[in-house]
Design a protein around this motif. Sequence first.
Motif, PDB file in Angstrom:
ATOM      1  N   ALA A  48       3.595  93.170  47.875  1.00 16.65           N
ATOM      2  CA  ALA A  48       2.493  93.909  48.637  1.00 16.65           C
ATOM      3  C   ALA A  48       2.770  95.052  49.258  1.00 16.65           C
ATOM      4  O   ALA A  48       1.929  96.108  49.769  1.00 16.65           O
ATOM      5  CB  ALA A  48       2.129  92.800  49.779  1.00 16.65           C
ATOM      6  N   HIS A  71      -1.268 100.384  50.465  1.00 20.24           N
ATOM      7  CA  HIS A  71      -2.913 100.612  50.487  1.00 20.24           C
ATOM      8  C   HIS A  71      -3.352 101.134  49.081  1.00 20.24           C
ATOM      9  O   HIS A  71      -4.573 101.147  48.595  1.00 20.24           O
ATOM     10  CB  HIS A  71      -3.452 101.434  51.424  1.00 20.24           C
ATOM     11  CG  HIS A  71      -3.069 102.841  51.428  1.00 20.24           C
ATOM     12  ND1 HIS A  71      -1.857 103.409  51.936  1.00 20.24           N
ATOM     13  CD2 HIS A  71      -3.854 103.946  51.180  1.00 20.24           C
ATOM     14  CE1 HIS A  71      -1.750 104.610  51.867  1.00 20.24           C
ATOM     15  NE2 HIS A  71      -2.966 105.123  51.208  1.00 20.24           N
ATOM     16  N   ASN A  76      -3.532  92.647  46.000  1.00 22.02           N
ATOM     17  CA  ASN A  76      -4.168  92.064  47.154  1.00 22.02           C
ATOM     18  C   ASN A  76      -3.227  90.881  47.678  1.00 22.02           C
ATOM     19  O   ASN A  76      -3.185  90.045  46.975  1.00 22.02           O
ATOM     20  CB  ASN A  76      -5.654  91.770  46.923  1.00 22.02           C
ATOM     21  CG  ASN A  76      -6.488  92.268  48.192  1.00 22.02           C
ATOM     22  OD1 ASN A  76      -5.982  92.215  49.344  1.00 22.02           O
ATOM     23  ND2 ASN A  76      -7.660  92.467  47.820  1.00 22.02           N
ATOM     24  N   MET A  78      -3.714  87.514  50.180  1.00 20.35           N
ATOM     25  CA  MET A  78      -4.316  86.478  51.144  1.00 20.35           C
ATOM     26  C   MET A  78      -3.454  85.878  51.867  1.00 20.35           C
ATOM     27  O   MET A  78      -2.599  84.967  51.375  1.00 20.35           O
ATOM     28  CB  MET A  78      -5.175  85.526  50.231  1.00 20.35           C
ATOM     29  CG  MET A  78      -6.020  84.532  50.966  1.00 20.35           C
ATOM     30  SD  MET A  78      -7.000  83.626  49.912  1.00 20.35           S
ATOM     31  CE  MET A  78      -7.142  81.994  50.871  1.00 20.35           C
ATOM     32  N   GLY A  97     -13.266  95.850  52.614  1.00 20.32           N
ATOM     33  CA  GLY A  97     -12.264  96.964  52.001  1.00 20.32           C
ATOM     34  C   GLY A  97     -13.019  97.883  51.183  1.00 20.32           C
ATOM     35  O   GLY A  97     -12.485  99.043  50.887  1.00 20.32           O
ATOM     36  N   ARG A 144     -13.299  88.169  49.653  1.00 23.28           N
ATOM     37  CA  ARG A 144     -12.527  89.489  49.997  1.00 23.28           C
ATOM     38  C   ARG A 144     -11.487  89.761  49.147  1.00 23.28           C
ATOM     39  O   ARG A 144     -11.340  91.046  48.935  1.00 23.28           O
ATOM     40  CB  ARG A 144     -12.366  89.142  51.424  1.00 23.28           C
ATOM     41  CG  ARG A 144     -11.912  90.608  52.119  1.00 23.28           C
ATOM     42  CD  ARG A 144     -11.789  90.682  53.565  1.00 23.28           C
ATOM     43  NE  ARG A 144     -10.485  89.562  53.806  1.00 23.28           N
ATOM     44  CZ  ARG A 144      -9.956  89.148  55.163  1.00 23.28           C
ATOM     45  NH1 ARG A 144     -11.023  89.629  55.988  1.00 23.28           N
ATOM     46  NH2 ARG A 144      -8.967  88.431  55.132  1.00 23.28           N
ATOM     47  N   ALA A 145     -10.525  89.003  48.840  1.00 26.12           N
ATOM     48  CA  ALA A 145      -9.393  89.408  47.868  1.00 26.12           C
ATOM     49  C   ALA A 145      -9.842  89.991  46.548  1.00 26.12           C
ATOM     50  O   ALA A 145      -9.498  90.778  46.188  1.00 26.12           O
ATOM     51  CB  ALA A 145      -8.260  88.208  47.615  1.00 26.12           C
ATOM     52  N   LYS A 148     -12.114  93.437  45.344  1.00 24.46           N
ATOM     53  CA  LYS A 148     -11.537  94.794  45.161  1.00 24.46           C
ATOM     54  C   LYS A 148     -10.815  94.832  43.814  1.00 24.46           C
ATOM     55  O   LYS A 148     -10.339  95.931  43.288  1.00 24.46           O
ATOM     56  CB  LYS A 148     -10.391  95.215  46.234  1.00 24.46           C
ATOM     57  CG  LYS A 148     -10.971  95.400  47.637  1.00 24.46           C
ATOM     58  CD  LYS A 148      -9.919  95.845  48.549  1.00 24.46           C
ATOM     59  CE  LYS A 148      -9.561  97.250  48.151  1.00 24.46           C
ATOM     60  NZ  LYS A 148      -8.743  97.836  49.106  1.00 24.46           N
ATOM     61  N   PRO A 150      -8.005  93.515  42.096  1.00 24.72           N
ATOM     62  CA  PRO A 150      -6.747  93.713  41.995  1.00 24.72           C
ATOM     63  C   PRO A 150      -6.109  93.338  40.730  1.00 24.72           C
ATOM     64  O   PRO A 150      -6.647  92.282  40.181  1.00 24.72           O
ATOM     65  CB  PRO A 150      -6.016  92.908  43.101  1.00 24.72           C
ATOM     66  CG  PRO A 150      -6.819  91.657  43.435  1.00 24.72           C
ATOM     67  CD  PRO A 150      -8.234  92.252  43.048  1.00 24.72           C
ATOM     68  N   LEU A 153      -2.998  89.205  42.503  1.00 26.84           N
ATOM     69  CA  LEU A 153      -3.585  88.601  43.669  1.00 26.84           C
ATOM     70  C   LEU A 153      -2.283  87.714  44.138  1.00 26.84           C
ATOM     71  O   LEU A 153      -1.813  86.941  43.554  1.00 26.84           O
ATOM     72  CB  LEU A 153      -4.483  87.765  43.560  1.00 26.84           C
ATOM     73  CG  LEU A 153      -5.234  86.914  44.675  1.00 26.84           C
ATOM     74  CD1 LEU A 153      -5.739  88.033  45.890  1.00 26.84           C
ATOM     75  CD2 LEU A 153      -6.503  86.246  44.604  1.00 26.84           C
TER      76      LEU A 153
END
Length: 339
Positions: A48, A71, A76, A78, A97, A144-145, A148, A150, A153
């Motif tokens: 991460a 960032h 992402n 969780m 996000g 929410r994860a 975006k 990703p 995850l």
Amino acid sequence: MIEIKGVSHRFGGIKALDDVSLDIGEGEFCALLGPSGCGKTTLLRILAGFETPDAGTVTLDGEDLLRVPPHRRPVNLMFQSFAIFPHMSVERNVAYGLERERLPRREIRERVDAALATVGLPTYARRRPHQLSGGQRQRVALARAIVKRPRLLLLDEPLSALDKQVRVKMQLELKRLQNEVGITFLVVTHDQEEAMSLADRIAVMNAGRIEQTDAPVELYERPRTAFVAGFVGANNLFPGPDGITAVRPERIRIGDGGGDGDGGGEGVRLTGTVVDVSFHGGTSHLAVRVPALDRPVLVAVQGPSRVVSGERVSLAWPPEAAVRIPAGIPVGPIEGEEP
């Protein structure tokens, strides 16, 4: 997609990771399984971008991931606690996000609606977190994860805060979600059942190292180290001069103390006395005390047990049920909790 090579990391005098290597394929559901302090969360935090390893490399599609700030990584995380904002509605939590990225409002609305539909919460958009159950709050965190989009995850003990009934339901939801959205998942857990039910492959960690990486069935039936044999599911470990023989409780057949086991002429291997019987719905678990062994032999039988505590029994198993693990240097757990 992800290639981890020779990653090591220390926290003071504690070696949290020791020469860890692992490949994760595109669209794979991979699990890091191990006890507290084994280094699995440290590895997750390195992916991460919250920790930087002392040695080793991490690449995404061949590019150095460690050079990319957290960032900007297509990754992402969780958190175990879900970490959703209590003062925001469900839809605002999911949109946060995307709003930080200053995307057009229409695109944000479309992606939030799609994410909430995917996790089964399209009618909960205006609710606040305190109006939701634990399972629903977890779904908000998942939405929410994934909103975006990703590439990877990361899930840190995602189901540990839920009760058993909700946890089982969410295990199915996670697997469905992963298949539907096509994101690569890496989950950290100490729950063997969770890892076995969710993952395509499991990496078992101990003392900062990966002891074995395999598909769940292969990991269960063919452990390569004594730690994996003892940690993944119940097992009987019989020491010998050249290593350990491992036999799963459900492979042992039980008979009366004077004859063959009831498993089709496999022959008596051991004879002992039943010291405990417990019923677990579909199966019964028996503990049998055998002379010269320092712990009871565990046996699992279907349905209620026909024998009772104090009864003399014989134990037998087919040769193919026994897994031989060569003698090696034992590896102990790291002292203390995982950083």
